[in-house]
Design a protein around this motif. Structure first.
Motif, PDB file in Angstrom:
ATOM      1  N   LEU A 155      62.419  -8.147  33.388  1.00 14.55           N
ATOM      2  CA  LEU A 155      62.052  -8.518  34.755  1.00 14.55           C
ATOM      3  C   LEU A 155      60.699  -7.920  35.141  1.00 14.55           C
ATOM      4  O   LEU A 155      59.912  -8.563  35.851  1.00 14.55           O
ATOM      5  CB  LEU A 155      63.140  -8.104  35.744  1.00 14.55           C
ATOM      6  N   ILE A 156      60.417  -6.723  34.650  1.00 14.73           N
ATOM      7  CA  ILE A 156      59.086  -6.131  34.882  1.00 14.73           C
ATOM      8  C   ILE A 156      58.019  -6.997  34.220  1.00 14.73           C
ATOM      9  O   ILE A 156      56.979  -7.281  34.817  1.00 14.73           O
ATOM     10  CB  ILE A 156      59.028  -4.679  34.369  1.00 14.73           C
ATOM     11  N   VAL A 157      58.276  -7.446  33.001  1.00 14.07           N
ATOM     12  CA  VAL A 157      57.341  -8.339  32.309  1.00 14.07           C
ATOM     13  C   VAL A 157      57.126  -9.605  33.133  1.00 14.07           C
ATOM     14  O   VAL A 157      55.994 -10.074  33.297  1.00 14.07           O
ATOM     15  CB  VAL A 157      57.843  -8.680  30.887  1.00 14.07           C
ATOM     16  N   SER A 158      58.208 -10.152  33.699  1.00 17.12           N
ATOM     17  CA  SER A 158      58.080 -11.383  34.490  1.00 17.12           C
ATOM     18  C   SER A 158      57.256 -11.156  35.752  1.00 17.12           C
ATOM     19  O   SER A 158      56.492 -12.034  36.158  1.00 17.12           O
ATOM     20  CB  SER A 158      59.462 -11.956  34.827  1.00 17.12           C
ATOM     21  N   VAL A 159      57.397  -9.998  36.364  1.00 14.36           N
ATOM     22  CA  VAL A 159      56.604  -9.682  37.558  1.00 14.36           C
ATOM     23  C   VAL A 159      55.133  -9.535  37.185  1.00 14.36           C
ATOM     24  O   VAL A 159      54.242 -10.056  37.870  1.00 14.36           O
ATOM     25  CB  VAL A 159      57.140  -8.415  38.266  1.00 14.36           C
ATOM     26  N   ILE A 160      54.863  -8.840  36.088  1.00  7.61           N
ATOM     27  CA  ILE A 160      53.475  -8.684  35.637  1.00  7.61           C
ATOM     28  C   ILE A 160      52.868 -10.042  35.307  1.00  7.61           C
ATOM     29  O   ILE A 160      51.738 -10.343  35.706  1.00  7.61           O
ATOM     30  CB  ILE A 160      53.397  -7.718  34.432  1.00  7.61           C
ATOM     31  N   MET A 161      53.624 -10.877  34.578  1.00 10.19           N
ATOM     32  CA  MET A 161      53.153 -12.231  34.279  1.00 10.19           C
ATOM     33  C   MET A 161      52.838 -12.987  35.562  1.00 10.19           C
ATOM     34  O   MET A 161      51.821 -13.691  35.647  1.00 10.19           O
ATOM     35  CB  MET A 161      54.212 -13.015  33.500  1.00 10.19           C
ATOM     36  N   SER A 162      53.721 -12.860  36.532  1.00  7.54           N
ATOM     37  CA  SER A 162      53.534 -13.568  37.793  1.00  7.54           C
ATOM     38  C   SER A 162      52.239 -13.147  38.468  1.00  7.54           C
ATOM     39  O   SER A 162      51.411 -13.987  38.845  1.00  7.54           O
ATOM     40  CB  SER A 162      54.712 -13.306  38.738  1.00  7.54           C
ATOM     41  N   VAL A 163      52.059 -11.845  38.601  1.00  3.74           N
ATOM     42  CA  VAL A 163      50.898 -11.321  39.320  1.00  3.74           C
ATOM     43  C   VAL A 163      49.594 -11.620  38.582  1.00  3.74           C
ATOM     44  O   VAL A 163      48.604 -12.025  39.195  1.00  3.74           O
ATOM     45  CB  VAL A 163      51.059  -9.796  39.557  1.00  3.74           C
ATOM     46  N   VAL A 164      49.606 -11.486  37.265  1.00  2.91           N
ATOM     47  CA  VAL A 164      48.375 -11.634  36.489  1.00  2.91           C
ATOM     48  C   VAL A 164      48.050 -13.099  36.182  1.00  2.91           C
ATOM     49  O   VAL A 164      46.888 -13.509  36.261  1.00  2.91           O
ATOM     50  CB  VAL A 164      48.462 -10.813  35.181  1.00  2.91           C
ATOM     51  N   LEU A 165      49.057 -13.896  35.855  1.00  2.00           N
ATOM     52  CA  LEU A 165      48.811 -15.245  35.355  1.00  2.00           C
ATOM     53  C   LEU A 165      49.110 -16.356  36.359  1.00  2.00           C
ATOM     54  O   LEU A 165      48.329 -17.305  36.485  1.00  2.00           O
ATOM     55  CB  LEU A 165      49.636 -15.487  34.085  1.00  2.00           C
ATOM     56  N   LEU A 166      50.246 -16.276  37.029  1.00  2.00           N
ATOM     57  CA  LEU A 166      50.704 -17.393  37.849  1.00  2.00           C
ATOM     58  C   LEU A 166      50.233 -17.346  39.300  1.00  2.00           C
ATOM     59  O   LEU A 166      49.828 -18.369  39.858  1.00  2.00           O
ATOM     60  CB  LEU A 166      52.229 -17.491  37.791  1.00  2.00           C
ATOM     61  N   VAL A 167      50.272 -16.182  39.913  1.00  2.00           N
ATOM     62  CA  VAL A 167      49.916 -16.076  41.334  1.00  2.00           C
ATOM     63  C   VAL A 167      48.468 -16.499  41.607  1.00  2.00           C
ATOM     64  O   VAL A 167      48.220 -17.197  42.598  1.00  2.00           O
ATOM     65  CB  VAL A 167      50.223 -14.659  41.876  1.00  2.00           C
ATOM     66  N   PRO A 168      47.506 -16.128  40.769  1.00  2.00           N
ATOM     67  CA  PRO A 168      46.139 -16.579  41.063  1.00  2.00           C
ATOM     68  C   PRO A 168      46.020 -18.110  41.121  1.00  2.00           C
ATOM     69  O   PRO A 168      45.360 -18.650  42.027  1.00  2.00           O
ATOM     70  CB  PRO A 168      45.306 -16.000  39.918  1.00  2.00           C
ATOM     71  N   ILE A 169      46.663 -18.800  40.199  1.00  2.00           N
ATOM     72  CA  ILE A 169      46.636 -20.268  40.224  1.00  2.00           C
ATOM     73  C   ILE A 169      47.396 -20.775  41.442  1.00  2.00           C
ATOM     74  O   ILE A 169      46.941 -21.684  42.144  1.00  2.00           O
ATOM     75  CB  ILE A 169      47.216 -20.851  38.926  1.00  2.00           C
ATOM     76  N   ASN A 170      48.549 -20.192  41.694  1.00  2.00           N
ATOM     77  CA  ASN A 170      49.367 -20.601  42.844  1.00  2.00           C
ATOM     78  C   ASN A 170      48.603 -20.429  44.154  1.00  2.00           C
ATOM     79  O   ASN A 170      48.644 -21.304  45.023  1.00  2.00           O
ATOM     80  CB  ASN A 170      50.655 -19.773  42.865  1.00  2.00           C
ATOM     81  N   ASN A 171      47.910 -19.298  44.292  1.00  2.00           N
ATOM     82  CA  ASN A 171      47.177 -19.046  45.532  1.00  2.00           C
ATOM     83  C   ASN A 171      46.067 -20.070  45.763  1.00  2.00           C
ATOM     84  O   ASN A 171      45.790 -20.438  46.899  1.00  2.00           O
ATOM     85  CB  ASN A 171      46.612 -17.629  45.546  1.00  2.00           C
ATOM     86  N   ARG A 172      45.443 -20.506  44.685  1.00  2.00           N
ATOM     87  CA  ARG A 172      44.424 -21.549  44.830  1.00  2.00           C
ATOM     88  C   ARG A 172      45.072 -22.888  45.161  1.00  2.00           C
ATOM     89  O   ARG A 172      44.644 -23.596  46.070  1.00  2.00           O
ATOM     90  CB  ARG A 172      43.599 -21.681  43.543  1.00  2.00           C
ATOM     91  N   SER A 173      46.127 -23.229  44.434  1.00  2.00           N
ATOM     92  CA  SER A 173      46.704 -24.572  44.539  1.00  2.00           C
ATOM     93  C   SER A 173      47.410 -24.834  45.858  1.00  2.00           C
ATOM     94  O   SER A 173      47.508 -25.980  46.290  1.00  2.00           O
ATOM     95  CB  SER A 173      47.670 -24.828  43.387  1.00  2.00           C
ATOM     96  N   LYS A 174      47.887 -23.799  46.517  1.00  2.00           N
ATOM     97  CA  LYS A 174      48.634 -24.030  47.749  1.00  2.00           C
ATOM     98  C   LYS A 174      47.750 -24.541  48.889  1.00  2.00           C
ATOM     99  O   LYS A 174      48.255 -25.112  49.845  1.00  2.00           O
ATOM    100  CB  LYS A 174      49.408 -22.784  48.168  1.00  2.00           C
ATOM    101  N   ALA A 175      46.445 -24.392  48.773  1.00  2.00           N
ATOM    102  CA  ALA A 175      45.535 -24.872  49.809  1.00  2.00           C
ATOM    103  C   ALA A 175      44.889 -26.206  49.435  1.00  2.00           C
ATOM    104  O   ALA A 175      44.125 -26.760  50.215  1.00  2.00           O
ATOM    105  CB  ALA A 175      44.449 -23.830  50.071  1.00  2.00           C
ATOM    106  N   TRP A 176      45.188 -26.719  48.250  1.00  2.00           N
ATOM    107  CA  TRP A 176      44.545 -27.962  47.814  1.00  2.00           C
ATOM    108  C   TRP A 176      45.068 -29.172  48.573  1.00  2.00           C
ATOM    109  O   TRP A 176      46.266 -29.294  48.835  1.00  2.00           O
ATOM    110  CB  TRP A 176      44.770 -28.193  46.334  1.00  2.00           C
ATOM    111  N   THR A 177      44.155 -30.046  48.873  1.00  2.00           N
ATOM    112  CA  THR A 177      44.461 -31.365  49.401  1.00  2.00           C
ATOM    113  C   THR A 177      43.702 -32.356  48.521  1.00  2.00           C
ATOM    114  O   THR A 177      42.832 -31.945  47.741  1.00  2.00           O
ATOM    115  CB  THR A 177      43.994 -31.508  50.863  1.00  2.00           C
TER     116      THR A 177
END
Length: 148
Positions: free
Chosen positions: A88-110
């Protein structure tokens, strides 16, 4: 009391796994099949909604597993619980490092402001997400085995 904690933790992690599995293998496939800009808009809405809920769920799951590991340290299966916590720690690190940056950009896309490579970014997010799902499924499986 430990039994209740074990069951509650396993159910909490299991539900999280179910949501993430559904995103990977159901929702994103539906979004990708929608006509026009509907799929991209659906993904953006999902990024906003789940982007707010999932961090709390991941951290809560990790805390519950840590409490289980400490409370049950003298019981059989503690090694499995600790390993699940490490995953679960690995999954959190993956989320913060790999997924969240893309997610943060994509949530504002139109359709008007999305970048030209938005599909490639979504494809990269999907690949990372598949790996994260595998990691949390493994953590969940270890918790189930530790429970029984």
């Amino acid at each position: 009391m430990l039994n209740a904690l074990e069951v509650f933790t396993t159910v909490t992690v299991g539900l999280m796994v179910g949501v993430e599995f559904s995103v990977a293998f159901v929702l994103n496939r539906i979004f990708n099949a929608l006509p026009g800009d509907a799929g991209q808009l659906g993904r953006a809405h999902g990024a906003r909604m789940l982007g707010a809920a999932m961090p709390v769920w991941y951290i809560t799951s990790l805390v519950l597993v840590a409490v289980w590991a400490v409370a049950g340290r003298h019981h059989p299966g503690t090694g499995l619980t600790v390993t699940a916590g490490a995953l679960l720690i690995v999954s959190v690190i993956m989320s913060v490092v790999l997924l969240v940056p893309i997610n943060n950009r994509s949530k504002a896309w139109t359709p008007e402001n999305r970048p030209a490579d938005w599909k490639q970014q979504m494809s990269r997010w999907d690949r990372y997400h598949y790996v994260r799902v595998a990691v949390i499924v493994a953590a969940f499986a270890l918790l189930v085995v530790a429970l029984v």
